[in-house]
Design a protein around this motif. Structure first.
Motif, PDB file in Angstrom:
ATOM      1  N   ASP A   1      35.420  47.253  46.942  1.00  9.71           N
ATOM      2  CA  ASP A   1      34.894  48.557  46.536  1.00  9.71           C
ATOM      3  C   ASP A   1      34.761  48.522  45.019  1.00  9.71           C
ATOM      4  O   ASP A   1      35.724  48.726  44.283  1.00  9.71           O
ATOM      5  N   TYR A   2      33.541  48.250  44.560  1.00  5.95           N
ATOM      6  CA  TYR A   2      33.300  48.069  43.130  1.00  5.95           C
ATOM      7  C   TYR A   2      33.216  49.386  42.369  1.00  5.95           C
ATOM      8  O   TYR A   2      33.018  49.380  41.162  1.00  5.95           O
ATOM      9  N   HIS A   3      33.351  50.487  43.076  1.00  7.53           N
ATOM     10  CA  HIS A   3      33.331  51.796  42.418  1.00  7.53           C
ATOM     11  C   HIS A   3      34.696  52.475  42.471  1.00  7.53           C
ATOM     12  O   HIS A   3      34.816  53.668  42.256  1.00  7.53           O
ATOM     13  N   SER A   4      35.720  51.704  42.756  1.00  5.34           N
ATOM     14  CA  SER A   4      37.083  52.241  42.775  1.00  5.34           C
ATOM     15  C   SER A   4      37.709  52.062  41.395  1.00  5.34           C
ATOM     16  O   SER A   4      37.109  51.479  40.493  1.00  5.34           O
ATOM     17  N   GLU A   5      38.928  52.548  41.235  1.00  6.61           N
ATOM     18  CA  GLU A   5      39.622  52.391  39.959  1.00  6.61           C
ATOM     19  C   GLU A   5      40.066  50.942  39.740  1.00  6.61           C
ATOM     20  O   GLU A   5      40.332  50.542  38.607  1.00  6.61           O
ATOM     21  N   GLU A   6      40.160  50.174  40.812  1.00 12.23           N
ATOM     22  CA  GLU A   6      40.532  48.764  40.720  1.00 12.23           C
ATOM     23  C   GLU A   6      39.500  47.911  41.459  1.00 12.23           C
ATOM     24  O   GLU A   6      39.761  47.386  42.543  1.00 12.23           O
ATOM     25  N   PRO A   7      38.295  47.781  40.882  1.00  9.82           N
ATOM     26  CA  PRO A   7      37.210  47.087  41.593  1.00  9.82           C
ATOM     27  C   PRO A   7      37.478  45.609  41.835  1.00  9.82           C
ATOM     28  O   PRO A   7      36.832  44.998  42.689  1.00  9.82           O
TER      29      PRO A   7
ATOM     30  N   LYS B   1      24.297  52.632  37.156  1.00  9.30           N
ATOM     31  CA  LYS B   1      25.578  51.923  37.295  1.00  9.30           C
ATOM     32  C   LYS B   1      25.530  50.951  38.463  1.00  9.30           C
ATOM     33  O   LYS B   1      24.690  51.050  39.347  1.00  9.30           O
TER      34      LYS B   1
END
Length: 289
Positions: free
Chosen positions: A219-225, A11
């Motif tokens: 933060d590209y691994h958050s719920e809102e990247p 990922k």
């Protein structure tokens, strides 16, 4: 034996599909023993040629590989390549704010900027912005183009280029996409590797650093990247510490004026960074949605 290969999707890649490929070696295959050998397989994303020239990117990767920077190139095929699998950890968003890791990044980035890469050593970013603006206009519906004020952006690009052209700037080989997912660290040795050179080119080093600072808000691994949190943008002390480490990594202690000048240029280039990734987002949605 291709049936013995294990392929695991990784990922975090935005432009390509990336896989870990591993297989047992050492004569312990039948008993499930032995050691695993790993490589990384990169399958190029479709349509990304609107952003960069793939042949230029491959030449850059091959040159970096030959000079011991980044993973080694192990093989190529028409739609991708096989690379050395780096046994290191990809950084997280939180890592970029760690003072120890930030200092290592600053020193490594200085080394990267001084790589003697082939090709013309001229600034690419203004041509790239104009080309991306042209592409954005071609893929964006007219109502959205009006909302994004695309017709005004060429004036803004020209104004920025004019504003910065008179500056005494240092030009170097820049990564241009130094987000946390493109940096790997060996936990034991603290050796750092910068990967993925799709957007790499010669540019003002201040632009590369400014883009890295802007990436600290992501933060590209958050719920809102897609939402950037600029409360995470490095404060004045963090920026000064990074710049001081960057400049002093050459072995000479920089004076206060040199630090101040680079910091001022970095802040100006955040405007160009926002334009670059704003246009990237419009093209991505318009081309691949």
């Amino acid at each position: 034996d291709c049936r013995a290969l294990e392929v695991v999707p990784l990922k975090g890649a935005m432009t390509n599909e990336v896989y870990q490929v591993r297989w047992l070696t050492g004569g312990g295959e039948e008993k499930g023993e032995g050691e695993y050998r790993k490589v990384l397989m990169r399958v190029y994303g479709e349509g990304v040629e609107v952003f960069f020239d793939r042949e230029d990117e491959v030449r850059t990767f091959e040159c970096m590989s030959r000079h011991g920077h980044g993973p080694r190139l192990l093989g190529r095929f028409p739609t991708g390549r096989v690379e050395e699998f780096i046994h290191a950890r990809t950084l997280s968003a939180v890592d970029l704010r760690d003072p120890e890791i930030a200092a290592i990044i600053a020193s490594k980035l200085r080394e990267f900027h001084h790589l003697d890469m082939p090709g013309p050593k001229r600034v690419l970013m203004w041509d790239r912005l104009r080309n991306w603006l042209k592409t954005a206009k071609s893929v964006c519906p007219s109502d959205e183009a009006k909302e994004f004020r695309l017709d005004n952006l060429e004036k803004e690009i020209n104004a920025l280029e004019s504003e910065f052209s008179g500056e005494d700037q240092c030009i170097g080989f820049c990564h241009n996409d130094l987000q946390y997912g493109n940096i790997m660290i060996d936990e034991e040795t603290k050796a750092l590797t910068i990967i993925d050179y799709e957007y790499a080119s010669f540019n003002p080093i201040a632009f590369d650093i400014s883009n890295h600072f802007c990436e600290m808000a992501a933060d590209y691994h958050s719920e809102e990247p897609h939402i950037l949190d600029y409360t995470k943008y490095p404060d004045l002390d963090e920026r000064k510490r990074f710049v001081q480490t960057y400049l002093s990594s050459s072995g000479e202690e920089p004076d206060a004026e040199k630090i101040k000048d680079l910091m001022n240029n970095i802040e100006k280039y955040t405007l160009a960074s926002h334009l670059v990734w704003g246009l990237w987002g419009i093209i991505s949605v318009g081309s691949f949605a």
